[in-house]
Design a protein around this motif. Sequence first.
Motif, PDB file in Angstrom:
ATOM      1  N   GLY A   1     -41.671  28.356 -12.852  1.00  0.00           N
ATOM      2  CA  GLY A   1     -40.839  28.368 -11.012  1.00  0.00           C
ATOM      3  C   GLY A   1     -40.036  28.338 -10.967  1.00  0.00           C
ATOM      4  O   GLY A   1     -38.929  28.423 -12.013  1.00  0.00           O
ATOM      5  N   THR A   2     -39.615  28.307  -9.634  1.00  0.00           N
ATOM      6  CA  THR A   2     -37.929  26.974 -10.146  1.00  0.00           C
ATOM      7  C   THR A   2     -37.741  25.928  -9.454  1.00  0.00           C
ATOM      8  O   THR A   2     -38.918  25.401  -9.139  1.00  0.00           O
ATOM      9  N   ASP A   3     -36.447  25.878  -9.622  1.00  0.00           N
ATOM     10  CA  ASP A   3     -36.301  24.031  -9.576  1.00  0.00           C
ATOM     11  C   ASP A   3     -35.701  23.760  -8.669  1.00  0.00           C
ATOM     12  O   ASP A   3     -35.751  24.840  -7.272  1.00  0.00           O
TER      13      ASP A   3
ATOM     14  N   THR B   1     -45.414  16.463  -6.375  1.00  0.00           N
ATOM     15  CA  THR B   1     -44.916  17.675  -5.713  1.00  0.00           C
ATOM     16  C   THR B   1     -44.065  18.930  -5.734  1.00  0.00           C
ATOM     17  O   THR B   1     -44.939  20.077  -5.710  1.00  0.00           O
ATOM     18  N   ALA B   2     -43.967  18.859  -6.921  1.00  0.00           N
ATOM     19  CA  ALA B   2     -43.456  20.049  -7.690  1.00  0.00           C
ATOM     20  C   ALA B   2     -43.361  19.711  -8.904  1.00  0.00           C
ATOM     21  O   ALA B   2     -42.547  19.401  -9.820  1.00  0.00           O
ATOM     22  N   TRP B   3     -44.069  19.900 -10.005  1.00  0.00           N
ATOM     23  CA  TRP B   3     -45.131  19.329 -10.787  1.00  0.00           C
ATOM     24  C   TRP B   3     -44.514  20.203 -12.531  1.00  0.00           C
ATOM     25  O   TRP B   3     -44.403  19.699 -13.102  1.00  0.00           O
ATOM     26  N   TRP B   4     -44.085  21.391 -12.132  1.00  0.00           N
ATOM     27  CA  TRP B   4     -43.615  22.228 -12.673  1.00  0.00           C
ATOM     28  C   TRP B   4     -41.775  22.078 -13.429  1.00  0.00           C
ATOM     29  O   TRP B   4     -41.832  22.719 -14.510  1.00  0.00           O
ATOM     30  N   ILE B   5     -41.308  21.054 -12.693  1.00  0.00           N
ATOM     31  CA  ILE B   5     -39.984  21.086 -13.331  1.00  0.00           C
ATOM     32  C   ILE B   5     -40.172  20.560 -14.088  1.00  0.00           C
ATOM     33  O   ILE B   5     -39.058  20.475 -15.134  1.00  0.00           O
TER      34      ILE B   5
END
Length: 248
Positions: A29-31, A211-215
């Motif tokens: 993903g992207t940050d 909401t953006a756990w991958w960061i």
Amino acid sequence: MDRPVPGRRVRRDERRPAGLAPSAAHWFGTDQLGRDILSRVIIGARPALTVSLSVVAIAALVGIPLGAIAGYRGGWVDNVLMRVTEVFQAFPPLLLAMVTVAILGPSLANAGLALAICWWPWYARLVRAEARSLRDRPFVEAARSIGVPAWRILPRHILRNCMTPVLVQATVDVGSVVLAVGSLAFIGLGAQPPSPDWGLMVAEGRGQIFTAWWISTFPGLAIFVTVLGFNLLGDSLRDFFDPRQVKR
């Protein structure tokens, strides 16, 4: 995605979208700024390993000679060196590193220096214990009986036989220092933005963990895998070099 042509201003609609979930185009993903997390995790491995190896090397270079001298000489030399060592060990390593970085200023280099100051006593204690057990061995007594000076006995007979436990300890410590460096960066006392540091990346994404756990997740997994790998490597080296291990 095509790279922007040098000298041409990138239009807003050509920029990489921010906060993209993992996909075939961006595996991690992207940050929040649209930076590819996989690229930052890979690049972040270099400063993490460089600083960790440097910290362990400095700690070993300071602690090993002091521990060997204290264990071999004994007496007041041993008492003085061990009292100094105990002063450093009286404080939790991470807490002492935090105080040191707060005095020197937050940066990756200062974080490494602070951790090296905190880490050398463990090598001094380890080598001292080994040197005390070796100084009364027959081969050391034979060297002393024929007039070999202490400055030759220490490297040839004492330090050479201390390297196996030191090597195992150093391997495990690399992973521990990676975790400590990431912890300092997480609280703002290590690498500073926009450095691709794993601990800093975890800190930057903690506010969007739901909401953006991958960061935060993927840099945290990088720290986990690195620490686990060095611990398993240290255990393997201990089993390999330990002659008391029964091989079936």
